[in-house]
Design a protein around this motif. Structure first.
Motif, PDB file in Angstrom:
ATOM      1  N   ARG A 248     -66.991  57.144  39.873  1.00  0.00           N
ATOM      2  CA  ARG A 248     -66.804  58.582  39.736  1.00  0.00           C
ATOM      3  C   ARG A 248     -65.790  59.065  40.766  1.00  0.00           C
ATOM      4  O   ARG A 248     -65.871  58.684  41.933  1.00  0.00           O
ATOM      5  CB  ARG A 248     -68.141  59.291  39.957  1.00  0.00           C
ATOM      6  CG  ARG A 248     -68.085  60.790  39.767  1.00  0.00           C
ATOM      7  CD  ARG A 248     -69.429  61.459  39.951  1.00  0.00           C
ATOM      8  NE  ARG A 248     -70.451  60.795  39.165  1.00  0.00           N
ATOM      9  CZ  ARG A 248     -71.717  60.674  39.562  1.00  0.00           C
ATOM     10  NH1 ARG A 248     -72.105  61.163  40.710  1.00  0.00           N
ATOM     11  NH2 ARG A 248     -72.595  60.066  38.801  1.00  0.00           N
ATOM     12  N   ASP A 249     -64.872  59.895  40.331  1.00  0.00           N
ATOM     13  CA  ASP A 249     -63.878  60.501  41.221  1.00  0.00           C
ATOM     14  C   ASP A 249     -63.107  59.466  42.048  1.00  0.00           C
ATOM     15  O   ASP A 249     -62.817  59.679  43.224  1.00  0.00           O
ATOM     16  CB  ASP A 249     -64.536  61.523  42.160  1.00  0.00           C
ATOM     17  CG  ASP A 249     -65.168  62.679  41.400  1.00  0.00           C
ATOM     18  OD1 ASP A 249     -64.644  63.039  40.323  1.00  0.00           O
ATOM     19  OD2 ASP A 249     -66.182  63.224  41.868  1.00  0.00           O
ATOM     20  N   GLY A 250     -62.807  58.318  41.434  1.00  0.00           N
ATOM     21  CA  GLY A 250     -62.018  57.299  42.115  1.00  0.00           C
ATOM     22  C   GLY A 250     -62.789  56.438  43.089  1.00  0.00           C
ATOM     23  O   GLY A 250     -62.199  55.666  43.843  1.00  0.00           O
ATOM     24  N   VAL A 251     -64.132  56.549  43.094  1.00  0.00           N
ATOM     25  CA  VAL A 251     -64.962  55.756  44.007  1.00  0.00           C
ATOM     26  C   VAL A 251     -65.940  54.928  43.181  1.00  0.00           C
ATOM     27  O   VAL A 251     -66.682  55.464  42.356  1.00  0.00           O
ATOM     28  CB  VAL A 251     -65.738  56.659  44.991  1.00  0.00           C
ATOM     29  CG1 VAL A 251     -66.655  55.831  45.879  1.00  0.00           C
ATOM     30  CG2 VAL A 251     -64.771  57.481  45.835  1.00  0.00           C
ATOM     31  N   LEU A 252     -65.911  53.612  43.402  1.00  0.00           N
ATOM     32  CA  LEU A 252     -66.876  52.715  42.777  1.00  0.00           C
ATOM     33  C   LEU A 252     -68.034  52.550  43.739  1.00  0.00           C
ATOM     34  O   LEU A 252     -67.844  52.114  44.882  1.00  0.00           O
ATOM     35  CB  LEU A 252     -66.245  51.350  42.476  1.00  0.00           C
ATOM     36  CG  LEU A 252     -67.193  50.296  41.894  1.00  0.00           C
ATOM     37  CD1 LEU A 252     -67.739  50.734  40.530  1.00  0.00           C
ATOM     38  CD2 LEU A 252     -66.491  48.955  41.793  1.00  0.00           C
ATOM     39  N   ARG A 253     -69.235  52.930  43.299  1.00  0.00           N
ATOM     40  CA  ARG A 253     -70.431  52.829  44.145  1.00  0.00           C
ATOM     41  C   ARG A 253     -71.331  51.734  43.595  1.00  0.00           C
ATOM     42  O   ARG A 253     -71.679  51.738  42.415  1.00  0.00           O
ATOM     43  CB  ARG A 253     -71.189  54.140  44.171  1.00  0.00           C
ATOM     44  CG  ARG A 253     -72.493  54.051  44.962  1.00  0.00           C
ATOM     45  CD  ARG A 253     -73.220  55.361  44.932  1.00  0.00           C
ATOM     46  NE  ARG A 253     -72.834  56.079  46.138  1.00  0.00           N
ATOM     47  CZ  ARG A 253     -73.651  56.882  46.801  1.00  0.00           C
ATOM     48  NH1 ARG A 253     -74.857  57.114  46.362  1.00  0.00           N
ATOM     49  NH2 ARG A 253     -73.239  57.474  47.891  1.00  0.00           N
ATOM     50  N   LEU A 254     -71.660  50.780  44.455  1.00  0.00           N
ATOM     51  CA  LEU A 254     -72.597  49.716  44.110  1.00  0.00           C
ATOM     52  C   LEU A 254     -73.876  49.957  44.890  1.00  0.00           C
ATOM     53  O   LEU A 254     -73.831  50.232  46.099  1.00  0.00           O
ATOM     54  CB  LEU A 254     -72.032  48.349  44.487  1.00  0.00           C
ATOM     55  CG  LEU A 254     -70.633  48.003  43.978  1.00  0.00           C
ATOM     56  CD1 LEU A 254     -70.219  46.639  44.487  1.00  0.00           C
ATOM     57  CD2 LEU A 254     -70.600  48.049  42.472  1.00  0.00           C
ATOM     58  N   ILE A 255     -75.000  49.831  44.207  1.00  0.00           N
ATOM     59  CA  ILE A 255     -76.299  49.957  44.864  1.00  0.00           C
ATOM     60  C   ILE A 255     -77.038  48.645  44.632  1.00  0.00           C
ATOM     61  O   ILE A 255     -77.268  48.236  43.494  1.00  0.00           O
ATOM     62  CB  ILE A 255     -77.098  51.145  44.318  1.00  0.00           C
ATOM     63  CG1 ILE A 255     -76.312  52.422  44.576  1.00  0.00           C
ATOM     64  CG2 ILE A 255     -78.485  51.198  44.949  1.00  0.00           C
ATOM     65  CD1 ILE A 255     -76.906  53.672  43.988  1.00  0.00           C
ATOM     66  N   VAL A 256     -77.359  47.981  45.749  1.00  0.00           N
ATOM     67  CA  VAL A 256     -78.010  46.677  45.688  1.00  0.00           C
ATOM     68  C   VAL A 256     -79.361  46.791  46.382  1.00  0.00           C
ATOM     69  O   VAL A 256     -79.422  47.053  47.586  1.00  0.00           O
ATOM     70  CB  VAL A 256     -77.165  45.593  46.399  1.00  0.00           C
ATOM     71  CG1 VAL A 256     -77.760  44.219  46.156  1.00  0.00           C
ATOM     72  CG2 VAL A 256     -75.710  45.656  45.962  1.00  0.00           C
ATOM     73  N   PRO A 257     -80.457  46.621  45.638  1.00  0.00           N
ATOM     74  CA  PRO A 257     -81.767  46.728  46.272  1.00  0.00           C
ATOM     75  C   PRO A 257     -82.066  45.522  47.174  1.00  0.00           C
ATOM     76  O   PRO A 257     -81.592  44.414  46.930  1.00  0.00           O
ATOM     77  CB  PRO A 257     -82.749  46.764  45.100  1.00  0.00           C
ATOM     78  CG  PRO A 257     -81.964  46.568  43.867  1.00  0.00           C
ATOM     79  CD  PRO A 257     -80.527  46.431  44.208  1.00  0.00           C
ATOM     80  N   VAL A 258     -82.851  45.784  48.208  1.00  0.00           N
ATOM     81  CA  VAL A 258     -83.349  44.705  49.055  1.00  0.00           C
ATOM     82  C   VAL A 258     -84.356  43.921  48.217  1.00  0.00           C
ATOM     83  O   VAL A 258     -85.172  44.505  47.497  1.00  0.00           O
ATOM     84  CB  VAL A 258     -84.018  45.272  50.328  1.00  0.00           C
ATOM     85  CG1 VAL A 258     -84.676  44.174  51.141  1.00  0.00           C
ATOM     86  CG2 VAL A 258     -82.993  46.029  51.164  1.00  0.00           C
ATOM     87  N   ALA A 259     -84.278  42.610  48.265  1.00  0.00           N
ATOM     88  CA  ALA A 259     -85.180  41.756  47.486  1.00  0.00           C
ATOM     89  C   ALA A 259     -86.621  41.969  47.938  1.00  0.00           C
ATOM     90  O   ALA A 259     -86.886  42.182  49.120  1.00  0.00           O
ATOM     91  CB  ALA A 259     -84.785  40.290  47.638  1.00  0.00           C
ATOM     92  N   GLU A 260     -87.536  41.938  46.984  1.00  0.00           N
ATOM     93  CA  GLU A 260     -88.959  42.115  47.304  1.00  0.00           C
ATOM     94  C   GLU A 260     -89.421  41.129  48.369  1.00  0.00           C
ATOM     95  O   GLU A 260     -90.166  41.479  49.265  1.00  0.00           O
ATOM     96  CB  GLU A 260     -89.819  41.958  46.038  1.00  0.00           C
ATOM     97  CG  GLU A 260     -89.729  43.116  45.080  1.00  0.00           C
ATOM     98  CD  GLU A 260     -90.220  44.433  45.664  1.00  0.00           C
ATOM     99  OE1 GLU A 260     -91.225  44.447  46.394  1.00  0.00           O
ATOM    100  OE2 GLU A 260     -89.561  45.461  45.387  1.00  0.00           O
TER     101      GLU A 260
END
Length: 145
Positions: free
Chosen positions: A112-124
């Motif tokens: 969005r708006d020229g920014v790629l955001r990755l969200i990576v959860p901490v493993a259980e």
């Protein structure tokens, strides 16, 4: 768990670039995908600046704990008389080496708006948990693990 254990640097020439910048006053290689990364609770967030990139040209691949981001910007019209041409053109990529304590199977991505955001959860398996201890003849107690 510190953020530094989750994202490993992938640029072996970073120190050389910084030294070159200090000596000559300009970076040896401009950052094609400048990045910010931080931990937010049980998630690790990475934002990459990709202004002017067509979303259809973005590719995100994960192999084991390596995330590869690829993007492309079309070449300039060769008939133009350019005054400045500093933005990267063609296909470029960046690799992120993630720690084993992140769940790469659950990565979410948003552009969005020229920014790629990755969200990576901490493993259980990397999250703190309590283990019940059975004590014969005594009350049970929990130990933080």
């Amino acid at each position: 768990m510190e953020v530094s254990t989750m994202l490993m640097r992938t640029d072996p020439f970073g120190d050389l670039d910084r030294l070159t910048q200090q000596v000559f006053g300009a970076p040896a290689r401009p950052a094609v995908m400048p990045m910010d990364a931080w931990r937010d609770g049980d998630e690790f967030v990475v934002e990459l600046d990709l202004p002017g990139i067509d979303p259809d040209s973005l590719e995100l691949d994960v192999e084991r704990n390596v995330v590869t981001v690829r993007a492309s910007r079309p070449e300039l019209d060769p008939g133009r008389s350019m005054i400045a041409a500093e933005r990267a053109r063609g296909v470029f990529s960046r690799r992120l080496f993630l720690g084993e304590n992140l769940d790469t199977d659950q990565i979410r991505a948003d552009y969005r708006d020229g920014v790629l955001r990755l969200i990576v959860p901490v493993a259980e398996k990397a999250k703190p948990r309590k283990i019940e201890i059975a004590c014969h003849g005594h009350e049970r107690q929990a130990i933080n693990a």
